[in-house]
Design a protein around this motif. Sequence first.
Motif, PDB file in Angstrom:
ATOM      1  N   ASN A 235      -2.967   9.090  -3.660  1.00 65.85           N
ATOM      2  CA  ASN A 235      -1.622   9.621  -3.409  1.00 65.85           C
ATOM      3  C   ASN A 235      -0.961  10.068  -4.705  1.00 65.85           C
ATOM      4  OD1 ASN A 235      -1.909   9.133  -0.702  1.00 65.85           O
ATOM      5  ND2 ASN A 235      -0.725   7.248  -0.708  1.00 65.85           N
ATOM      6  N   THR A 236      -1.126   9.299  -5.773  1.00 62.48           N
ATOM      7  CA  THR A 236      -0.564   9.674  -7.071  1.00 62.48           C
ATOM      8  C   THR A 236      -1.197  10.968  -7.581  1.00 62.48           C
ATOM      9  OG1 THR A 236      -0.173   7.354  -7.603  1.00 62.48           O
ATOM     10  CG2 THR A 236      -0.190   8.898  -9.442  1.00 62.48           C
TER      11      THR A 236
ATOM     12  N   GLY B 209       0.793  -1.222   0.000  1.00 65.54           N
ATOM     13  CA  GLY B 209       0.000   0.000   0.000  1.00 65.54           C
ATOM     14  C   GLY B 209       0.824   1.270   0.000  1.00 65.54           C
ATOM     15  N   GLY B 210       2.114   1.167   0.271  1.00 69.98           N
ATOM     16  CA  GLY B 210       2.928   2.371   0.279  1.00 69.98           C
ATOM     17  C   GLY B 210       4.385   2.049   0.530  1.00 69.98           C
TER      18      GLY B 210
ATOM     19  N   VAL C 242      -9.866  -0.729  -1.723  1.00 68.49           N
ATOM     20  CA  VAL C 242      -9.533   0.356  -0.793  1.00 68.49           C
ATOM     21  C   VAL C 242      -8.047   0.702  -0.893  1.00 68.49           C
ATOM     22  CG1 VAL C 242      -9.266   0.886   1.669  1.00 68.49           C
ATOM     23  CG2 VAL C 242     -11.415  -0.033   0.819  1.00 68.49           C
ATOM     24  N   VAL C 243      -7.191  -0.319  -0.934  1.00 68.95           N
ATOM     25  CA  VAL C 243      -5.751  -0.059  -1.031  1.00 68.95           C
ATOM     26  C   VAL C 243      -5.415   0.594  -2.368  1.00 68.95           C
ATOM     27  CG1 VAL C 243      -3.486  -1.156  -1.122  1.00 68.95           C
ATOM     28  CG2 VAL C 243      -5.127  -1.859   0.606  1.00 68.95           C
ATOM     29  N   ARG C 244      -6.010   0.114  -3.464  1.00 69.35           N
ATOM     30  CA  ARG C 244      -5.764   0.704  -4.784  1.00 69.35           C
ATOM     31  C   ARG C 244      -6.230   2.155  -4.819  1.00 69.35           C
ATOM     32  NH1 ARG C 244      -1.986  -0.727  -7.405  1.00 69.35           N
ATOM     33  NH2 ARG C 244      -2.850   0.276  -9.215  1.00 69.35           N
ATOM     34  N   GLU C 245      -7.367   2.457  -4.195  1.00 73.12           N
ATOM     35  CA  GLU C 245      -7.870   3.837  -4.153  1.00 73.12           C
ATOM     36  C   GLU C 245      -6.887   4.724  -3.419  1.00 73.12           C
ATOM     37  OE1 GLU C 245      -9.603   7.330  -2.501  1.00 73.12           O
ATOM     38  OE2 GLU C 245      -9.202   5.574  -1.267  1.00 73.12           O
TER      39      GLU C 245
ATOM     40  N   THR D 249       1.444  -6.983  -5.610  1.00 74.90           N
ATOM     41  CA  THR D 249       0.261  -7.691  -5.143  1.00 74.90           C
ATOM     42  C   THR D 249       0.410  -9.160  -5.489  1.00 74.90           C
ATOM     43  OG1 THR D 249      -2.151  -7.766  -5.199  1.00 74.90           O
ATOM     44  CG2 THR D 249      -1.047  -7.231  -7.250  1.00 74.90           C
ATOM     45  N   GLY D 250      -0.212  -9.998  -4.711  1.00 73.45           N
ATOM     46  CA  GLY D 250      -0.096 -11.421  -5.012  1.00 73.45           C
ATOM     47  C   GLY D 250      -1.015 -12.268  -4.168  1.00 73.45           C
ATOM     48  N   THR D 251      -1.138 -13.528  -4.601  1.00 71.55           N
ATOM     49  CA  THR D 251      -1.947 -14.524  -3.910  1.00 71.55           C
ATOM     50  C   THR D 251      -1.191 -15.837  -3.927  1.00 71.55           C
ATOM     51  OG1 THR D 251      -3.996 -13.463  -4.604  1.00 71.55           O
ATOM     52  CG2 THR D 251      -4.159 -15.739  -3.906  1.00 71.55           C
ATOM     53  N   ALA D 252      -1.200 -16.523  -2.809  1.00 74.83           N
ATOM     54  CA  ALA D 252      -0.589 -17.849  -2.736  1.00 74.83           C
ATOM     55  C   ALA D 252      -1.555 -18.765  -2.005  1.00 74.83           C
ATOM     56  CB  ALA D 252       0.741 -17.787  -2.006  1.00 74.83           C
TER      57      ALA D 252
END
Length: 176
Positions: free
Chosen positions: A135-136, A29-30, A127-130, A56-59
């Motif tokens: 911030n960008t 997230g940052g 929410v994290v992407r927003e 980002t990822g999934t395991a």
Amino acid sequence: MIEVVAGKKECFFEDLHVNDKMTVTYQVGGGGHLDIDFWLADPDNKALAKQIKQSTGTASVTAEMDGRHEYCFSNMMSAISDKIISFNVHGVIYVGEDADVVAPVEREIRSLANGLTAVKDEQEYIVVREKIHRNTAESTNTRVKWWSILQAGVLFAVVGWQVMYLKSFFEVKRVI
């Protein structure tokens, strides 16, 4: 959410039994280039999943043995910036699907619980992407503001210089 300090790693453990399922989803997230190293290992320290410099990822893993399974987030590649990680761990305790044991209603409840978990994960991801996009946008807005101020300053300096230069053409020079 956790903060992984530059040059450090954070590890967590889950005790699983044979055929238990576990899924770890994460997102940076940052911090820095928004990347992190991730790995998931079984009790014998055999790597089950490894992801290098991912944002980002999934395991997902199905336990092949009883014991403590370890998953870690590593920020060893960064010497300066700390990283903020949002992650979720979902475990499904294995229960046999015998027709005599599991009623259709219970099977449907499990299906709905899994769907609800997926929706919750998607909302947290959004929410994290927003936050990252906000911030960008704020950073871009600040840069545009300062660039505009710089342009206005240069414009006034050039206008002042042109007025002084043209004024010198119209001055009367007397020779005595």
